[in-house]
Design an enzyme around this catalytic site. Sequence first.
Site, PDB file in Angstrom:
ATOM      1  N   HIS A   1       0.804  -1.234   0.000  1.00 36.03           N
ATOM      2  CA  HIS A   1       0.000   0.000   0.000  1.00 36.03           C
ATOM      3  C   HIS A   1       0.836   1.282   0.000  1.00 36.03           C
ATOM      4  O   HIS A   1       0.258   2.365   0.126  1.00 36.03           O
ATOM      5  CB  HIS A   1      -0.912   0.054   1.223  1.00 36.03           C
ATOM      6  CG  HIS A   1      -1.995  -0.965   1.232  1.00 36.03           C
ATOM      7  ND1 HIS A   1      -3.245  -0.728   0.737  1.00 36.03           N
ATOM      8  CD2 HIS A   1      -2.000  -2.237   1.666  1.00 36.03           C
ATOM      9  CE1 HIS A   1      -3.997  -1.811   0.889  1.00 36.03           C
ATOM     10  NE2 HIS A   1      -3.255  -2.748   1.449  1.00 36.03           N
TER      11      HIS A   1
ATOM     12  N   LYS B   1      -8.413  14.170   5.011  1.00 41.37           N
ATOM     13  CA  LYS B   1      -7.620  12.936   5.010  1.00 41.37           C
ATOM     14  C   LYS B   1      -6.598  13.086   6.115  1.00 41.37           C
ATOM     15  O   LYS B   1      -6.488  14.165   6.713  1.00 41.37           O
ATOM     16  CB  LYS B   1      -6.937  12.734   3.652  1.00 41.37           C
ATOM     17  CG  LYS B   1      -6.177  13.977   3.125  1.00 41.37           C
ATOM     18  CD  LYS B   1      -5.607  13.742   1.738  1.00 41.37           C
ATOM     19  CE  LYS B   1      -6.611  13.951   0.620  1.00 41.37           C
ATOM     20  NZ  LYS B   1      -6.603  12.923  -0.406  1.00 41.37           N
ATOM     21  N   ARG B   2      -5.851  11.999   6.432  1.00 40.85           N
ATOM     22  CA  ARG B   2      -4.812  12.140   7.437  1.00 40.85           C
ATOM     23  C   ARG B   2      -3.873  13.289   7.067  1.00 40.85           C
ATOM     24  O   ARG B   2      -3.619  13.550   5.892  1.00 40.85           O
ATOM     25  CB  ARG B   2      -4.030  10.828   7.558  1.00 40.85           C
ATOM     26  CG  ARG B   2      -4.811   9.723   8.249  1.00 40.85           C
ATOM     27  CD  ARG B   2      -5.191  10.120   9.670  1.00 40.85           C
ATOM     28  NE  ARG B   2      -4.038  10.085  10.525  1.00 40.85           N
ATOM     29  CZ  ARG B   2      -3.797   9.183  11.457  1.00 40.85           C
ATOM     30  NH1 ARG B   2      -4.687   8.222  11.689  1.00 40.85           N
ATOM     31  NH2 ARG B   2      -2.712   9.222  12.186  1.00 40.85           N
TER      32      ARG B   2
ATOM     33  N   LYS C   1       0.874  14.391   1.621  1.00 39.24           N
ATOM     34  CA  LYS C   1      -0.474  14.704   1.129  1.00 39.24           C
ATOM     35  C   LYS C   1      -0.645  16.213   0.898  1.00 39.24           C
ATOM     36  O   LYS C   1      -1.595  16.663   0.302  1.00 39.24           O
ATOM     37  CB  LYS C   1      -1.533  14.193   2.100  1.00 39.24           C
ATOM     38  CG  LYS C   1      -1.556  12.655   2.242  1.00 39.24           C
ATOM     39  CD  LYS C   1      -2.624  12.195   3.222  1.00 39.24           C
ATOM     40  CE  LYS C   1      -2.544  10.718   3.560  1.00 39.24           C
ATOM     41  NZ  LYS C   1      -3.175   9.859   2.538  1.00 39.24           N
TER      42      LYS C   1
ATOM     43  N   THR D   1      -8.518   6.794  -1.934  1.00 43.97           N
ATOM     44  CA  THR D   1      -9.854   6.260  -2.179  1.00 43.97           C
ATOM     45  C   THR D   1     -10.913   7.329  -1.941  1.00 43.97           C
ATOM     46  O   THR D   1     -12.024   7.232  -2.464  1.00 43.97           O
ATOM     47  CB  THR D   1     -10.142   5.038  -1.268  1.00 43.97           C
ATOM     48  OG1 THR D   1      -9.660   5.312   0.045  1.00 43.97           O
ATOM     49  CG2 THR D   1      -9.463   3.796  -1.799  1.00 43.97           C
TER      50      THR D   1
ATOM     51  N   LYS E   1     -14.743   8.628  -3.635  1.00 47.16           N
ATOM     52  CA  LYS E   1     -15.975   8.947  -2.897  1.00 47.16           C
ATOM     53  C   LYS E   1     -16.518  10.308  -3.307  1.00 47.16           C
ATOM     54  O   LYS E   1     -17.725  10.497  -3.471  1.00 47.16           O
ATOM     55  CB  LYS E   1     -15.702   8.930  -1.382  1.00 47.16           C
ATOM     56  CG  LYS E   1     -15.360   7.553  -0.858  1.00 47.16           C
ATOM     57  CD  LYS E   1     -14.739   7.574   0.537  1.00 47.16           C
ATOM     58  CE  LYS E   1     -14.023   6.250   0.789  1.00 47.16           C
ATOM     59  NZ  LYS E   1     -13.148   6.265   1.981  1.00 47.16           N
TER      60      LYS E   1
HETATM   61  C1  C3B Z   1      -3.047   3.919   2.244  1.00 43.51           C
HETATM   62  C2  C3B Z   1      -2.406   4.685   1.104  1.00 43.51           C
HETATM   63  O1  C3B Z   1      -1.716   5.789   1.622  1.00 43.51           O
HETATM   64  C3  C3B Z   1      -3.507   5.128   0.147  1.00 43.51           C
HETATM   65  O2  C3B Z   1      -2.944   5.766  -0.970  1.00 43.51           O
HETATM   66  C4  C3B Z   1      -4.325   3.924  -0.304  1.00 43.51           C
HETATM   67  O3  C3B Z   1      -5.437   4.349  -1.044  1.00 43.51           O
HETATM   68  C5  C3B Z   1      -4.811   3.135   0.885  1.00 43.51           C
HETATM   69  O4  C3B Z   1      -3.727   2.774   1.731  1.00 43.51           O
HETATM   70  C6  C3B Z   1      -5.521   1.859   0.502  1.00 43.51           C
HETATM   71  O5  C3B Z   1      -4.756   1.116  -0.393  1.00 43.51           O
HETATM   72  N1  C3B Z   1      -2.098   3.488   3.292  1.00 43.51           N
HETATM   73  C7  C3B Z   1      -2.500   3.604   4.613  1.00 43.51           C
HETATM   74  O6  C3B Z   1      -3.610   4.073   4.871  1.00 43.51           O
HETATM   75  N2  C3B Z   1      -1.679   3.195   5.609  1.00 43.51           N
HETATM   76  C8  C3B Z   1      -0.470   2.657   5.334  1.00 43.51           C
HETATM   77  N3  C3B Z   1       0.299   2.257   6.314  1.00 43.51           N
HETATM   78  C9  C3B Z   1      -0.048   2.518   4.005  1.00 43.51           C
HETATM   79  C10 C3B Z   1      -0.897   2.951   2.990  1.00 43.51           C
END
Ligand code: C3B
Length: 806
Positions: A344, A537-538, A543, A648, A652
């Site tokens: 991921h 988002k986080r 980001k 994701t 949405k």
């Molecule tokens: C996240 C990624 O940062 C996102 O880009 C991705 O859409 C999602 O996973 C789902 O695949 N991610 C996360 O939330 N936590 C992590 N440790 C690594 C990836």
Amino acid sequence: PEPQREAWKRNQIASFTDKDGFEKEVVRHVETTLARSMFNCDEIAAYSATSLAFRDRLITHWNKTQQRQTYVDSKRVYYLSLEFLMGFRIEDVVKQEHDAALGNGGLGRLAACFLDSLATLNFPAWGYGLRYRYGIFKQEIIDGYQVEVPDYWLDFNPWEFPRHDVTVDIQFFGQVNKKTTGGRTISVWEGGEIVRAVAYDVPIPGYDTPTTNNLRLWSSKASGGEFDFQKFNNGDYESSVAEQQRAETISAVLYPNDNLERGKELRLKQQYFWVAASLYDIVRRFKKSRRPWNEFPDQVAIQLNDTHPTLAIVELQRILVDIEGLEWDAAWEIVTGTFGYTNHTVLPEALEKWPVGLVQHLLPRHLQIIYDINLFFLQSVEKAFPSDREILRRVSIIEESQPKMVRMAFLAIVGSHKVNGVAELHSDLIKTTIFKDFVEIYGPDKFTNVTNGITPRRWLHQANPRLSELIASKCGGNEFLKDLTLLNQLEKHIGDKKFRKEWAEIKYANKVRLAKHIKDTTGVVVNPASLFDVQVKRIHEYKRQQLNIFGVIHRYLTLKAMTPDERKKQLPRVSIFGGKAAPGYWMAKQIIHLINSVGAVVNKDEDIGDLLKVIFLEDYNVSKAEIICPASDISEHISTAGTEASGTSNMKFVLNGGLIIGTCDGANIEITREIGESNIFLFGNLSEDVEDLRHAHNYGSHTIDPDLDKVFNEIEDGTFGNPHDFSAMIAAVRQHGDYYLVSDDFHSYIETHQLVDEAYRNQDGWIAKCITSVARMGFFTSDRCINEYAEEIWNVEPLAVDRRSF
Ligand code: C3B
């Protein structure tokens, strides 16, 4: 028992099929389960009885699903994830239900969408996770700063079933001894301590199907029952309680980091505890069928959600070799045939590595097995690449650093038959960067892509019921919720004025609802007719919320420099931020502080009024996302190219009739391919140029964008409070190499926002873009993902359901 058979058949558990039946069940629960009456049924009792009535129905479906899956005994999928960000709630009954916030961000929410799709598509599938006592912390904003408050969410959770009879004893520490029995030398792991895993089951109902799958969450407790009575009787009460507490610590708290691994011992303990309990359970189920071991991969597919469950590979090899007595090679073939690994992230700080010494101490036998796996792997690599001396060092599962480290991603690749990324760009990047050598070794077929998706049941039908209903009226009913490609029927209605008007009215109503939420939680009044610009988002430097807030300051300065007449021609905007920073991520917390400091100045500036408002929404979570997504006009997905694996929330927002401004990163690229370039606002440098730009920052001359420089100067002048608070954020760009390319992308970001304003002025054109985009989003359903995993990685089939038997 035979005499009672008839009674079992006759006496199906109470259930309901209509409103009257439902009411009857609620009343029954109030009176019998809760021992109350009509006269003392308060809101909490009403809520409890309501959920209990639904729960009964869920249980019947769930039992039947499990019985049938056991009877048919086809291959099952097991999804191992340390995070499931479920977020259930029944808001309208009473604000009683807590979010099941057992996750950080995208990774955990993806797991929750996958569970929904697996059940909806009738796959025999289980999720396995940890039952944290404390999920992700609750965020409070105090004087503009994030403050973390613990989230104790287990007070009353009607959706889980404790299984006090389903327990597994998990071993830690101890030593390994060699023993010879029957001419065979085996390794025996002895001593150490035992912690008990207790199962808690959460039923996962599919949409428009009776299939109800299971999410099994493990909770830790001391193995000796409530207390160590020996110690208790000896008067050592305190230490017997302490042991109990130490055991319970394992599942006590979710690590609140997103895209960051900190290498804490307790985290490794959590991972092994969860993985060992889950595998014990899976193996126990397989053994009931009395099949030979080589059929294990025909019956069991295990998907590793990131590297967090990688020890499962080692644990299965240990079970097969040490306990079941299989030969190493036969066991290893079973192991690699069983596992698939999803990556991921490519961020180096998120890639898991564990010190060899720590693994040795906690799991001595596992370390030996890891060394053996590595030995056999490196031998095969040496054979294939005899003249390449460097490759062995590069691909070794053990990094020869000080201290030595176990590279979990490499172990996951070696122990799986398929490795996938989560969007096309990301899957290409892992093949050409972090896992390049492994593509050489195994060939390209081991690596594949499954672009992420989202469940339209939650993210459209539940979050935006009015839009869902309007869509249904144009797409032949609710079928589109199960086949999202049916959305394409919307396109032929774009010319329909009445339809566009209804569409716009729904968006406006959703904005009014969010405006009310903003007023209630921040006290700031925003005009719903403004353009709502959202980034939730986080909080993370990659980001780039800092790029966004610098852009907001630039807009503010531009407005301030205008004459009142010029200002009258401007489009009013609300910049909405939300998201948690990991408690130990200082820079992310500074970004939150800057956003709030800018808001404090801008929101009370009378020259500006409605033209610009800056909002930070406290405690962004799944339920808030359900209010925010439907209300956005434009949302920001602006990571430095090549850093966001997929994203994701971009999906949405578009599915809810909002447009996006974004970089050429993650799934933004595929969203563009599907909806068309004219329906998205892309900007910024491309991922293939990032490395050269970073190099130039560090070794060439680095000039800061002049508009960004003005923004920095304004911050340094103290316009937004003590400039010292923000000096590190500015220095990251000016002095420390601007790793995230904020300055490189600033100009094109600002220009693209001007294009957004222009496009929004043409409301008819804007709505046409929104409808076109929604019509073309069919690809991004998590149902499509699950079908791809099932076919390409798991080799499992759905189980046909007979509705009449439910
Ligand atoms: C996240 C990624 O940062 C996102 O880009 C991705 O859409 C999602 O996973 C789902 O695949 N991610 C996360 O939330 N936590 C992590 N440790 C690594 C990836």
